[in-house]
Design an enzyme around this catalytic site. Structure first.
Site, PDB file in Angstrom:
ATOM      1  N   LYS A 159      12.023  -4.155   2.079  1.00  0.00           N
ATOM      2  CA  LYS A 159      12.221  -2.725   1.821  1.00  0.00           C
ATOM      3  C   LYS A 159      11.137  -1.911   2.538  1.00  0.00           C
ATOM      4  O   LYS A 159      10.132  -2.479   2.983  1.00  0.00           O
ATOM      5  CB  LYS A 159      12.181  -2.458   0.312  1.00  0.00           C
ATOM      6  CG  LYS A 159      10.848  -2.801  -0.350  1.00  0.00           C
ATOM      7  CD  LYS A 159      10.937  -2.741  -1.867  1.00  0.00           C
ATOM      8  CE  LYS A 159       9.621  -3.183  -2.494  1.00  0.00           C
ATOM      9  NZ  LYS A 159       9.718  -3.328  -3.964  1.00  0.00           N
ATOM     10  N   TYR A 192     -14.615  18.701   9.887  1.00  0.00           N
ATOM     11  CA  TYR A 192     -14.363  19.801   8.954  1.00  0.00           C
ATOM     12  C   TYR A 192     -15.353  19.787   7.804  1.00  0.00           C
ATOM     13  O   TYR A 192     -15.719  18.723   7.281  1.00  0.00           O
ATOM     14  CB  TYR A 192     -12.948  19.669   8.368  1.00  0.00           C
ATOM     15  CG  TYR A 192     -11.849  20.013   9.338  1.00  0.00           C
ATOM     16  CD1 TYR A 192     -11.711  21.304   9.860  1.00  0.00           C
ATOM     17  CD2 TYR A 192     -10.928  19.053   9.725  1.00  0.00           C
ATOM     18  CE1 TYR A 192     -10.679  21.621  10.737  1.00  0.00           C
ATOM     19  CE2 TYR A 192      -9.890  19.355  10.604  1.00  0.00           C
ATOM     20  CZ  TYR A 192      -9.771  20.642  11.109  1.00  0.00           C
ATOM     21  OH  TYR A 192      -8.760  20.945  11.967  1.00  0.00           O
TER      22      TYR A 192
HETATM   23  C1  LIG Z   1       9.204  -4.654  -4.263  1.00  0.00           C
HETATM   24  C2  LIG Z   1       9.827  -5.587  -5.223  1.00  0.00           C
HETATM   25  C3  LIG Z   1       9.543  -6.955  -5.172  1.00  0.00           C
HETATM   26  C4  LIG Z   1       8.478  -7.552  -4.259  1.00  0.00           C
HETATM   27  O1  LIG Z   1       7.230  -7.436  -4.903  1.00  0.00           O
HETATM   28  P1  LIG Z   1       5.896  -8.051  -4.232  1.00  0.00           P
HETATM   29  O2  LIG Z   1       4.859  -7.774  -5.259  1.00  0.00           O
HETATM   30  O3  LIG Z   1       5.682  -7.280  -2.977  1.00  0.00           O
HETATM   31  O4  LIG Z   1       6.143  -9.476  -4.001  1.00  0.00           O
HETATM   32  C5  LIG Z   1      10.263  -7.802  -5.997  1.00  0.00           C
HETATM   33  N1  LIG Z   1      11.179  -7.312  -6.860  1.00  0.00           N
HETATM   34  C6  LIG Z   1      11.448  -5.992  -6.966  1.00  0.00           C
HETATM   35  C7  LIG Z   1      12.464  -5.522  -7.940  1.00  0.00           C
HETATM   36  C8  LIG Z   1      10.773  -5.087  -6.162  1.00  0.00           C
HETATM   37  O5  LIG Z   1      11.033  -3.779  -6.260  1.00  0.00           O
END
Ligand SMILES: *Cc1c(COP(=O)(O)O)cnc(C)c1O
Length: 374
Positions: free
Chosen positions: A41, A266
């Site tokens: 993702k 800045y």
């Molecule tokens: C993002 C996500 C994962 C992966 O989690 P990690 O800690 O990066 O391994 C797994 N399950 C769900 C439902 C997620 O949203």
């Protein structure tokens, strides 16, 4: 290896062989019959979902997890034919796309089922997962709703229950009692519904690495594949056998001499206490180099750590290279990753700015080109 564009001397170098190694660590941590669906993702945690998916397919991934339809689309178009799970669930209006792309959604609201069934029509039944809230307190059906959802699914011939899924709230603390409580609630649902554990997924990276009893039939590792520890800040990816995946590199744009009392950036938050040599780097908060890193972070130049001084601007930062008289314009600077014996890991950068490794990776801006090695 040439990994650089002349018009943008700030880039990410992503080591696909390190990702493959980290996948192997996951593979070895679970029983051979457990399927692995890498989580890609948010464009593969910012690193580029398609090149990573390609390598993970070669490495033996059984499917992939994405959050959004928009993330799945280019992957399907590029040729990913493996099962693809939609973690952020099904919301009204996305049924056609979900069916068209053959995505397997996490369903958290049973009232969305009839419309999805209509979208499938007479087509091949669409596998879906019931997402259950066992204690995360985020997305999911209440435990008490699961039986009703399964009953409602029965006449919907376009839909096929592929399993139950849930997410742990404290997996990064392996000894936290909530891990067992959540798992027991899931077992309770299985008992009530007469389903078997071959239907279940619970584990993210942390659970995959620390608790075999959470593996069930398929696991969803994300962060560990990208080389960072899910147990931050207890340890780093490096110390638990993962290989760092990312180097974030840039080059010195300009060098200048400051007298004592002159300032940088800045609001004059850095004032030279001695005659100083300052190097300007073409990276800023618009690239995801967070403003909280100003006067806080370090970078590597010629294998030495030097401090970031003054505020982070939108497109530039400054570093103090007074101790390194030999540096020159155009010289390589490592913002993240190793250089010689030294390294700045994603965990260290996360600690500097008060966040977690996930956010450091996801925030690297779109305008930073990604190059793939290994
Ligand atoms: C993002 C996500 C994962 C992966 O989690 P990690 O800690 O990066 O391994 C797994 N399950 C769900 C439902 C997620 O949203």
């Amino acid at each position: 290896m040439q990994t650089e564009r002349r018009d943008r001397p700030t880039w990410l170098e992503i080591d696909l062989s390190a990702i493959q190694h980290n996948f192997t660590v996951a593979r070895q941590a679970v029983s051979p019959k457990v399927k692995i669906f890498p989580v890609i993702k948010a464009n593969g945690y910012g690193l580029g979902a398609w090149p990573i998916a390609q390598r993970l397919m070669e490495a033996g991934a059984d499917g992939f997890c994405v959050a959004l339809v928009k993330e799945a689309e280019p992957l399907r178009r590029a040729g990913v034919t493996l099962p693809m799970v939609l973690l952020s669930g099904l919301t009204p209006g996305m049924e056609e796309a979900v069916v068209g792309l053959q995505l397997q959604p996490f369903v958290f609201d049973r009232h969305t089922l009839p419309a999805l069934n209509r979208a499938v029509g007479a087509g091949r039944p669409l596998p879906l997962f019931l997402k259950i809230n066992t204690g995360m307190g985020r997305l999911g059906l209440a435990i008490t709703e699961v039986e009703a959802a399964i009953t409602e699914l029965q006449p919907l011939t376009g839909l096929q229950l592929a399993g139950l899924v849930s997410h742990l709230s404290c997996a990064d603390e392996p000894n936290h009692p909530e891990n067992d409580r959540q798992r027991h609630r899931l077992h309770q649902v299985l008992t009530e519904t007469g389903l078997t554990t071959s239907f279940v997924s619970l584990a993210n990276s942390a659970a995959l690495l620390s608790r075999a009893e959470t593996h069930f039939s398929w696991v969803r590792p994300g962060i560990m594949l990208y080389g960072a520890s899910p147990f931050f800040p207890t340890n780093t990816g490096r110390t638990i056998g993962l290989r760092p995946v990312v180097r974030w590199l840039t080059r010195i744009l300009q060098l200048s001499a400051l007298s004592a009392g002159e300032s940088v950036g800045y609001s004059r938050t850095f004032i030279a206490q001695r005659p100083s040599r300052i190097a300007i780097l073409p990276v800023g908060y618009a690239d995801g180099y967070n403003r909280l890193l100003g006067n806080q972070a370090q970078v590597l130049v010629a294998g030495h750590r030097v401090p970031v001084v003054g505020r982070v601007s939108m497109d530039m930062i400054a570093i103090d290279v007074t101790e390194l008289p030999q540096v020159s314009v155009g010289q390589l600077v490592t913002l993240l990753g190793s250089e010689g014996e030294e390294h700045i890991d994603v965990e260290e950068m996360a600690a500097w700015r008060g966040t977690i490794p996930y956010e450091v990776l996801c925030n690297v801006g779109e305008r930073v080109p990604r190059y793939y090695v290994g």
